[in-house]
Design a protein around this motif. Structure first.
Motif, short mmCIF file in Angstrom:
data_model
loop_
_atom_site.label_atom_id
_atom_site.label_comp_id
_atom_site.label_asym_id
_atom_site.label_seq_id
_atom_site.Cartn_x
_atom_site.Cartn_y
_atom_site.Cartn_z
N GLN A 132 -4.81 -43.34 -43.81
CA GLN A 132 -5.23 -41.95 -43.98
C GLN A 132 -4.30 -41.16 -44.91
O GLN A 132 -4.77 -40.39 -45.76
N TYR A 163 -13.23 -40.04 -44.33
CA TYR A 163 -12.12 -39.13 -44.13
C TYR A 163 -12.54 -37.68 -44.36
O TYR A 163 -11.75 -36.76 -44.10
N CYS A 164 -13.75 -37.48 -44.88
CA CYS A 164 -14.20 -36.13 -45.22
C CYS A 164 -15.20 -35.57 -44.21
O CYS A 164 -15.48 -34.38 -44.25
N CYS A 165 -15.74 -36.40 -43.36
CA CYS A 165 -16.78 -35.95 -42.44
C CYS A 165 -16.19 -35.73 -41.05
O CYS A 165 -15.71 -36.68 -40.42
N PRO A 166 -16.24 -34.49 -40.54
CA PRO A 166 -15.69 -34.22 -39.20
C PRO A 166 -16.71 -34.43 -38.08
O PRO A 166 -16.37 -34.27 -36.91
N ASN A 167 -17.92 -34.78 -38.43
CA ASN A 167 -19.00 -34.90 -37.44
C ASN A 167 -18.94 -36.25 -36.76
O ASN A 167 -19.21 -37.29 -37.37
N VAL A 168 -18.59 -36.25 -35.47
CA VAL A 168 -18.49 -37.50 -34.73
C VAL A 168 -19.86 -38.15 -34.57
O VAL A 168 -19.97 -39.38 -34.45
N CYS A 171 -20.21 -40.06 -37.87
CA CYS A 171 -19.03 -40.85 -38.19
C CYS A 171 -18.21 -41.07 -36.92
O CYS A 171 -17.22 -40.36 -36.66
N ASP A 173 -15.67 -42.54 -33.94
CA ASP A 173 -14.27 -42.95 -34.03
C ASP A 173 -14.11 -44.43 -34.30
O ASP A 173 -13.16 -44.85 -34.96
#
Length: 502
Positions: A132, A163-168, A171, A173
């Protein structure tokens, strides 16, 4: 002598290529739209032409009527030390953007990839977390050049992470499984256009790496024996031309032998077949003979038409025979392999072979010039014209020499200048006065090619048979042919394979 299971270090070269194959080969203007991180991850092997391993990849996007269009791609091996990550990110970002600007089209956006397989006991998620900071450095360096990274992906263990998408939800874990190879939208378009993914860089390099099989010892003994016989002749101006003719004559016979061999399917079987066509003694004579740069340049003329395929196979086979302490000798056959590959349009193998040549000898000027020219997307036709002209001049000189011999001209006196083609000129010897006033001969200064491997000394002043004393066999300056080629292949590079965008 093949070594297809050998692994190599990931950071030994960098390359930048241009997304032109689909445009050049496709017979239609069908547009392929990639909308999701999954589609971008699946498309990476088709954007590069191979499956990257342990790699940082940047892909340029250009704006065309509000739609993104793929442009240049830059790849660099992931440095083993974290201390080198910042400089690697800066090198790659600057190379991609500067190269695009040089061609008149600055990228509007960039897609970044970091690809690495998990180590033993490591999970793909742990790889993602470990890399990261590297992805963030890529975003920072590209942002400093006013080119935003719109997506940064990590591919590891058959999964990918954004690394750009905060939507779990999209994307998770644990990452998203990669699609089956060949099932993406771009894969279908590439298949229709006749493009293929050629495996991994590791598999490509394995075709050019020295063998570590039991036959390697026999090849090393053959190289030692040939060195004892050839090195003194190569270092003697009076016999060097004879060695060159013997080397080229043998190479021509090998080309005929390789061309006549029955084709076999598969990379490994094909390389094993080629290895069987070349004896240890023949390989040793060719490897040592090609250390003379004039001989190497003449061999480079087998670059097109019916000669190209057998020549590329022969140079690969010779590179695999540079075993043990003869690793530096691989610079010549690797450079020839890279040159032929570039000449016939295989930029991928060309860049890898030339980078490996620079790894064997960082000062090998011919490889450095070709590597930069290939990275910059220059047309190899300029180099081909030089080689064709040189080949024609040599053929004309041989014809004139034959006619002169046929007329049985009287040989010139020792005091006359031997100006006929093919005539051997008397070596000039300078003299200087010694301390006692007597005239003493001084050996003419000149460059020596690398002719024998470096080996640890076994005592003060000891050398192996045929190996010059340490420090006297390595050339540090380019020869006349290399310098002449600089104007055809492009400007002199400043490094040994720094990324330049196309």
């Amino acid at each position: 002598m093949t070594n297809h299971s050998e692994s190599t270090g990931p950071a030994e070269n960098s390359d930048v290529t241009e997304q032109k194959e689909l445009d050049r080969r496709a017979a239609h203007d069908a547009q392929v739209t990639l909308r999701t991180p999954a589609e971008l991850a699946d498309a990476l092997p088709y954007l590069l032409g191979y499956r990257p391993e342990d790699s940082i990849v940047l892909v340029a996007l250009h704006d065309r009527d509000g739609r993104g269009r793929f442009g240049g791609r830059a790849r660099l091996g992931i440095p083993a030390s974290r201390d080198d990550w910042a400089s690697a990110a800066r090198q790659l970002a600057h190379g991609l953007v500067a190269g695009s600007e040089r061609r008149g089209s600055r990228p509007a956006q960039i897609v970044a990839y970091v690809c690495q397989e998990p180590a033993k006991g490591e999970t793909g998620r742990e790889v993602m977390q470990r890399l990261q900071p590297l992805a963030q450095l890529l975003r920072t360096e590209c942002g400093a050049l006013d080119v935003p990274v719109i997506e940064a992906l990590c591919i590891s263990g058959g999964r990918f992470w954004s690394y750009c998408c905060p939507n779990v939800g999209c994307c998770p874990d644990d990452g998203t499984p990669m699609g089956l190879p060949g099932t993406s939208v771009l894969a279908a378009a590439a298949t229709y256009a006749g493009l293929q993914v050629r495996g991994t860089l590791r598999e490509l390099r394995a075709r050019l790496l020295p063998s570590e099989t039991s036959a390697a010892l026999e090849q090393e003994i053959a190289l030692d024996t040939a060195g004892a016989a050839l090195v003194p002749r190569l270092l003697d101006d009076a016999s060097r031309a004879d060695v060159a003719e013997e080397t080229l004559s043998l190479a021509e016979r090998m080309l005929t032998r390789f061309a006549a061999a029955a084709p076999v399917p598969g990379t490994l079987p094909a390389d094993l077949r080629d290895d069987a066509l070349l004896s240890h003694d023949e390989a040793a004579q060719l490897i040592l003979g090609l250390q003379d740069r004039t001989t190497r340049d003449r061999a480079a003329a087998w670059m097109e038409g019916d000669d190209a395929g057998p020549a590329l196979r022969l140079w690969r086979a010779l590179a695999r025979r540079c075993v043990g302490p003869y690793g530096e000798h691989a610079a010549a056959p690797l450079t020839l392999a890279g040159w032929v590959a570039w000449s016939i349009g295989d930029d991928l193998e060309a860049r890898e072979a030339l980078a490996m040549a620079l790894g064997a000898d960082p000062d090998y000027l011919f490889a450095r010039l070709l590597h930069q020219a290939c990275n910059e997307g220059l047309d190899p036709e300029a180099v081909r014209r030089c080689l064709r002209a040189d080949r024609a001049d040599r053929a004309e000189a041989r014809t004139e020499a034959t006619e002169t011999t046929g007329r049985k001209k009287t040989a010139p006196a020792a005091s006359e200048d031997c100006s006929e083609p093919g005539a051997r000129r008397r070596r000039r010897v300078r003299v200087r006065a010694g301390a006692d006033g007597d005239a003493r001969p001084v050996r003419a200064e000149g460059r020596r090619s690398r002719l024998a491997p470096r080996r640890p000394s076994r005592g003060e002043g000891s050398t192996r048979p045929g190996v010059p004393a340490a420090g006297g066999a390595r050339a540090r300056a380019a020869d006349r042919n290399d310098a002449g080629r600089a104007s055809a292949a492009g400007p002199r590079p400043g490094g040994d394979g720094a990324a330049e965008d196309s």
